[in-house]
Design a protein around this motif. Structure first.
Motif, PDB file in Angstrom:
ATOM      1  N   LEU A  38       0.828  -1.205   0.000  1.00  0.00           N
ATOM      2  CA  LEU A  38       0.000   0.000   0.000  1.00  0.00           C
ATOM      3  C   LEU A  38       0.860   1.252   0.000  1.00  0.00           C
ATOM      4  CD1 LEU A  38      -2.718   1.455   0.251  1.00  0.00           C
ATOM      5  CD2 LEU A  38      -2.526   1.180   2.742  1.00  0.00           C
ATOM      6  N   PHE A  39       1.888   1.264   0.851  1.00  0.00           N
ATOM      7  CA  PHE A  39       2.760   2.441   0.914  1.00  0.00           C
ATOM      8  C   PHE A  39       3.659   2.546  -0.316  1.00  0.00           C
ATOM      9  CE2 PHE A  39       1.744   1.525   5.379  1.00  0.00           C
ATOM     10  CZ  PHE A  39       1.256   2.770   5.764  1.00  0.00           C
ATOM     11  N   VAL A  40       3.952   1.396  -0.882  1.00  0.00           N
ATOM     12  CA  VAL A  40       4.745   1.423  -2.125  1.00  0.00           C
ATOM     13  C   VAL A  40       3.978   2.152  -3.222  1.00  0.00           C
ATOM     14  CG1 VAL A  40       5.783   0.007  -3.942  1.00  0.00           C
ATOM     15  CG2 VAL A  40       6.002  -0.671  -1.538  1.00  0.00           C
ATOM     16  N   TYR A  41       2.736   1.802  -3.404  1.00  0.00           N
ATOM     17  CA  TYR A  41       1.969   2.406  -4.495  1.00  0.00           C
ATOM     18  C   TYR A  41       1.503   3.826  -4.147  1.00  0.00           C
ATOM     19  CZ  TYR A  41       2.095  -2.091  -6.782  1.00  0.00           C
ATOM     20  OH  TYR A  41       2.536  -3.237  -7.408  1.00  0.00           O
ATOM     21  N   LEU A  42       1.292   4.103  -2.858  1.00  0.00           N
ATOM     22  CA  LEU A  42       0.986   5.491  -2.489  1.00  0.00           C
ATOM     23  C   LEU A  42       2.168   6.404  -2.800  1.00  0.00           C
ATOM     24  CD1 LEU A  42      -0.961   5.287   0.912  1.00  0.00           C
ATOM     25  CD2 LEU A  42      -1.808   6.084  -1.303  1.00  0.00           C
ATOM     26  N   THR A  43       3.364   5.936  -2.503  1.00  0.00           N
ATOM     27  CA  THR A  43       4.550   6.747  -2.833  1.00  0.00           C
ATOM     28  C   THR A  43       4.696   6.918  -4.338  1.00  0.00           C
ATOM     29  OG1 THR A  43       5.632   5.875  -0.845  1.00  0.00           O
ATOM     30  CG2 THR A  43       7.028   6.928  -2.498  1.00  0.00           C
ATOM     31  N   ALA A  44       4.435   5.848  -5.093  1.00  0.00           N
ATOM     32  CA  ALA A  44       4.532   5.948  -6.553  1.00  0.00           C
ATOM     33  C   ALA A  44       3.475   6.895  -7.111  1.00  0.00           C
ATOM     34  CB  ALA A  44       4.386   4.551  -7.173  1.00  0.00           C
ATOM     35  N   ILE A  45       2.284   6.852  -6.534  1.00  0.00           N
ATOM     36  CA  ILE A  45       1.237   7.797  -6.973  1.00  0.00           C
ATOM     37  C   ILE A  45       1.645   9.223  -6.631  1.00  0.00           C
ATOM     38  CG2 ILE A  45      -1.134   8.526  -6.536  1.00  0.00           C
ATOM     39  CD1 ILE A  45      -1.862   5.586  -6.200  1.00  0.00           C
ATOM     40  N   GLY A  46       2.270   9.416  -5.467  1.00  0.00           N
ATOM     41  CA  GLY A  46       2.698  10.765  -5.083  1.00  0.00           C
ATOM     42  C   GLY A  46       3.767  11.334  -5.982  1.00  0.00           C
ATOM     43  N   THR A  47       4.529  10.495  -6.686  1.00  0.00           N
ATOM     44  CA  THR A  47       5.555  10.993  -7.607  1.00  0.00           C
ATOM     45  C   THR A  47       5.093  11.042  -9.059  1.00  0.00           C
ATOM     46  OG1 THR A  47       6.425   8.743  -7.823  1.00  0.00           O
ATOM     47  CG2 THR A  47       7.414  10.150  -6.134  1.00  0.00           C
ATOM     48  N   SER A  48       3.950  10.432  -9.380  1.00  0.00           N
ATOM     49  CA  SER A  48       3.501  10.390 -10.777  1.00  0.00           C
ATOM     50  C   SER A  48       2.232  11.206 -11.022  1.00  0.00           C
ATOM     51  CB  SER A  48       3.257   8.941 -11.205  1.00  0.00           C
ATOM     52  OG  SER A  48       2.266   8.332 -10.379  1.00  0.00           O
ATOM     53  N   LEU A  49       1.261  11.113 -10.117  1.00  0.00           N
ATOM     54  CA  LEU A  49      -0.001  11.820 -10.341  1.00  0.00           C
ATOM     55  C   LEU A  49       0.169  13.337 -10.420  1.00  0.00           C
ATOM     56  CD1 LEU A  49      -3.048  11.656 -10.673  1.00  0.00           C
ATOM     57  CD2 LEU A  49      -3.270  11.637  -8.182  1.00  0.00           C
ATOM     58  N   PRO A  50       0.986  13.982  -9.567  1.00  0.00           N
ATOM     59  CA  PRO A  50       1.161  15.437  -9.725  1.00  0.00           C
ATOM     60  C   PRO A  50       1.714  15.837 -11.091  1.00  0.00           C
ATOM     61  CG  PRO A  50       1.921  14.742  -7.562  1.00  0.00           C
ATOM     62  CD  PRO A  50       1.644  13.494  -8.343  1.00  0.00           C
ATOM     63  N   ILE A  51       2.578  14.989 -11.675  1.00  0.00           N
ATOM     64  CA  ILE A  51       3.113  15.312 -13.010  1.00  0.00           C
ATOM     65  C   ILE A  51       2.000  15.303 -14.045  1.00  0.00           C
ATOM     66  CG2 ILE A  51       4.646  14.511 -14.832  1.00  0.00           C
ATOM     67  CD1 ILE A  51       6.124  15.767 -12.585  1.00  0.00           C
ATOM     68  N   ALA A  52       1.079  14.348 -13.941  1.00  0.00           N
ATOM     69  CA  ALA A  52      -0.028  14.271 -14.897  1.00  0.00           C
ATOM     70  C   ALA A  52      -1.020  15.418 -14.720  1.00  0.00           C
ATOM     71  CB  ALA A  52      -0.744  12.927 -14.748  1.00  0.00           C
ATOM     72  N   LEU A  53      -1.095  15.995 -13.508  1.00  0.00           N
ATOM     73  CA  LEU A  53      -2.070  17.055 -13.236  1.00  0.00           C
ATOM     74  C   LEU A  53      -1.506  18.459 -13.396  1.00  0.00           C
ATOM     75  CD1 LEU A  53      -3.779  15.641  -9.998  1.00  0.00           C
ATOM     76  CD2 LEU A  53      -4.612  15.500 -12.350  1.00  0.00           C
ATOM     77  N   ARG A  54      -0.207  18.614 -13.424  1.00  0.00           N
ATOM     78  CA  ARG A  54       0.389  19.946 -13.277  1.00  0.00           C
ATOM     79  C   ARG A  54       0.087  20.882 -14.445  1.00  0.00           C
ATOM     80  NH1 ARG A  54       5.349  21.406 -15.660  1.00  0.00           N
ATOM     81  NH2 ARG A  54       6.006  19.923 -17.273  1.00  0.00           N
ATOM     82  N   ASP A  55      -0.132  20.331 -15.642  1.00  0.00           N
ATOM     83  CA  ASP A  55      -0.399  21.216 -16.779  1.00  0.00           C
ATOM     84  C   ASP A  55      -1.809  21.782 -16.725  1.00  0.00           C
ATOM     85  OD1 ASP A  55       0.474  22.194 -19.563  1.00  0.00           O
ATOM     86  OD2 ASP A  55      -1.436  21.201 -19.971  1.00  0.00           O
ATOM     87  N   ARG A  56      -2.760  21.007 -16.291  1.00  0.00           N
ATOM     88  CA  ARG A  56      -4.156  21.454 -16.283  1.00  0.00           C
ATOM     89  C   ARG A  56      -4.562  22.038 -14.931  1.00  0.00           C
ATOM     90  NH1 ARG A  56      -8.134  20.615 -19.911  1.00  0.00           N
ATOM     91  NH2 ARG A  56     -10.292  20.724 -19.223  1.00  0.00           N
ATOM     92  N   TRP A  57      -4.116  21.393 -13.838  1.00  0.00           N
ATOM     93  CA  TRP A  57      -4.465  21.865 -12.490  1.00  0.00           C
ATOM     94  C   TRP A  57      -3.189  21.925 -11.646  1.00  0.00           C
ATOM     95  CZ3 TRP A  57      -7.371  17.508 -14.401  1.00  0.00           C
ATOM     96  CH2 TRP A  57      -8.607  17.854 -14.925  1.00  0.00           C
ATOM     97  N   PRO A  58      -2.381  22.946 -11.790  1.00  0.00           N
ATOM     98  CA  PRO A  58      -1.108  22.979 -11.041  1.00  0.00           C
ATOM     99  C   PRO A  58      -1.287  23.050  -9.528  1.00  0.00           C
ATOM    100  CG  PRO A  58      -1.497  25.058 -12.192  1.00  0.00           C
ATOM    101  CD  PRO A  58      -2.524  24.102 -12.679  1.00  0.00           C
ATOM    102  N   LEU A  59      -2.286  23.782  -9.058  1.00  0.00           N
ATOM    103  CA  LEU A  59      -2.496  23.845  -7.612  1.00  0.00           C
ATOM    104  C   LEU A  59      -2.929  22.493  -7.059  1.00  0.00           C
ATOM    105  CD1 LEU A  59      -4.161  27.264  -6.735  1.00  0.00           C
ATOM    106  CD2 LEU A  59      -2.057  26.323  -5.848  1.00  0.00           C
ATOM    107  N   ALA A  60      -3.824  21.809  -7.748  1.00  0.00           N
ATOM    108  CA  ALA A  60      -4.227  20.464  -7.314  1.00  0.00           C
ATOM    109  C   ALA A  60      -3.039  19.513  -7.335  1.00  0.00           C
ATOM    110  CB  ALA A  60      -5.352  19.945  -8.204  1.00  0.00           C
ATOM    111  N   ALA A  61      -2.174  19.655  -8.333  1.00  0.00           N
ATOM    112  CA  ALA A  61      -0.992  18.795  -8.401  1.00  0.00           C
ATOM    113  C   ALA A  61      -0.079  19.031  -7.194  1.00  0.00           C
ATOM    114  CB  ALA A  61      -0.233  19.058  -9.698  1.00  0.00           C
TER     115      ALA A  61
END
Length: 481
Positions: free
Chosen positions: A134-157
């Protein structure tokens, strides 16, 4: 002897009076008032300082991405593929690819740490056990999901990254074999996200995020706080510089668009003024001559059919001439097919016709010419013709039967036109709005010349115009403006 403290006073207003009075206050009241003012200032400063933090954490939004300058992939129309995701921004596509790469890199890195931690834990149960998936994938999401969101929603990222960074820090400190508890994918993600925030968000939001980052770095790992502060500050300053440049470019584009609109409006006004000037000159002159002729022909004929017929024929010729000139003037307005009337505008070579019409209307016109007035630039010839035409029309309207002196002289570098009339033999019409004089002055000013008009002693009116000529005309070559 006991001294009684004198009460302090402050200036106030006595009720019922307009003049300022004095109102007594005690030291305790003054101290309370000072503390109230100080507390109010402190409260305002605190609210001002906390506002960027609240905006960064809970409020505000980012500016839209600059779509006009972005590379996009679009499906060719000839293929006819009704697939909506085939039209996308290449920047967003690159972010998605980078997010997938960072996700895989983070998972593989933590799984490697887990394997090593499991081996060491078997040898020494005191050491930390591997972290759960669980912590492995939470950490991976924390390093990948903000990159996918930063162009459209930078504050949410950034908020996603700030929320999941503690998970990554805990994982790296638990099973990681690195010094500072910051994984490389986590650092890269956070720098890209704060850069996007600085580019797309208000500077107060950027300042709030910078402050939160510095405080969090100090709490997590004080030894690396200076390095984290420098790296994050450089990324944010670079992003803020890009934002300032984009804003300046947008303002410049807006000002250029406003300038073009203003120039277009000015050109339209100038064209309308030019057309109105031409129409006024043509209509005023010919209608004045026609009106005077229509009034004089019955008086001259006195029952003579031949003379009456000749007078009516002359009126008809003047009417046809007026219609022809109006058609030439209106030819500057193109039709929907883009065609325009290219008939030549009148010049001083038609001066004799103008004088003949004025004489037929009852004016005694004396013409004097000096110099070569036949070969003039088209603009100068047209302006001189219109000035003479308007002057004769004014004389016909306001001084019927007057003697008019017309003097046209060509001097080195200029053309001088003088039209003067004496008092009329009959009452003239009422003064008009002065549009004719305004049009004559505009014609002279457009060529860089001057025009003066006004009454003369003994009655009458005089118009003097000076129109500049170019050197090529002086050398015998006619210039075309």
């Amino acid at each position: 002897m006991i001294s009684v403290p004198r009460p302090r006073v402050r200036r106030g207003r006595v009720p019922g009076r307009d003049a300022p009075g004095r109102q007594e206050t005690t030291p305790e009241e003054d101290a309370l008032s000072w503390w109230e003012r100080a507390f109010g200032r402190l409260e305002r400063l605190t609210a001002t300082a906390m506002r960027p933090l609240g905006m960064a954490l809970f409020q505000s939004d980012a500016d839209p991405p600059p779509r006009s300058r972005r590379l996009t992939f679009r499906t060719p129309h000839r293929l006819g593929l009704p697939i909506p995701f085939m039209n996308f921004s290449l920047v967003q596509a690159a972010d998605v690819v980078l997010a997938l790469v960072l996700f895989g890199l983070t998972v593989s890195m933590i799984l490697g740490w887990n394997a090593e931690a499991a081996r060491l834990h078997v040898l020494n149960p005191v050491l930390a056990a591997p972290v759960s998936d669980l912590f492995v994938y939470l950490t991976a999401i924390g390093t990948s999901l903000p990159i996918a969101l930063r162009d459209r929603w930078p504050l949410a990222a950034w908020r996603v990254a700030a929320t999941l960074v503690p998970v990554g820090v805990w994982v790296s400190t638990t099973v990681g074999d690195i010094g500072p508890p910051y994984m490389l994918p986590m650092v890269l993600t956070y720098l890209l996200v704060v850069y996007s925030v600085a580019v797309r968000c208000d500077r107060r939001i950027t300042l709030g995020i910078w402050f939160i980052t510095v405080v969090a770095a100090w709490i997590i790992h004080p030894n690396s706080m200076a390095l984290v502060t420098v790296v994050v500050s450089v990324a944010m300053l670079f992003g803020y510089n890009v934002r300032v440049r984009r804003s300046a470019t947008a303002r410049l584009v807006k000002e250029e668009r406003r300038s073009r609109e203003a120039e277009s409006a000015q050109a339209v006004l100038e064209e309308r003024a030019r057309i109105a000037r031409e129409l006024h000159d043509v209509v005023a002159h010919h209608m004045s001559v026609i009106a005077i002729q229509a009034e004089a022909v019955p008086l001259k004929a006195r029952g003579d059919p031949a003379q009456l017929e000749a007078g009516l024929a002359e009126i008809r010729e003047l009417s046809l001439e007026a219609i022809a000139e109006l058609r030439q003037v209106l030819g500057v307005l193109r039709d929907q097919d883009g065609r325009a009337d290219t008939a030549p505008q009148p010049r001083l070579d038609r001066l004799d016709e103008l004088v003949s019409n004025a004489r037929a209307a009852g004016l005694a016109v004396l013409v004097e010419r000096s110099g070569r007035v036949g070969r003039l630039p088209p603009a100068v010839g047209l302006s001189a013709y219109r000035i003479v035409q308007e002057s004769l029309s004014n004389a016909m309207r306001h001084a019927p039967g007057a003697t008019v002196t017309l003097d046209i002289a060509r001097r080195p570098g200029e053309l001088r036109v003088r039209v003067a009339n004496g008092p009329g033999t009959a009452p003239g019409s009422a003064p008009g709005a002065g549009q004719g004089l305004v049009g004559m002055r505009e014609r002279a000013a457009l060529l860089g010349g001057t025009l003066a008009a006004g009454p003369v002693e003994g009655g009458g009116f005089e118009v003097r115009a000076t129109l500049p000529l170019t050197d090529d005309v002086e050398n015998g070559q006619e210039s075309v403006p």
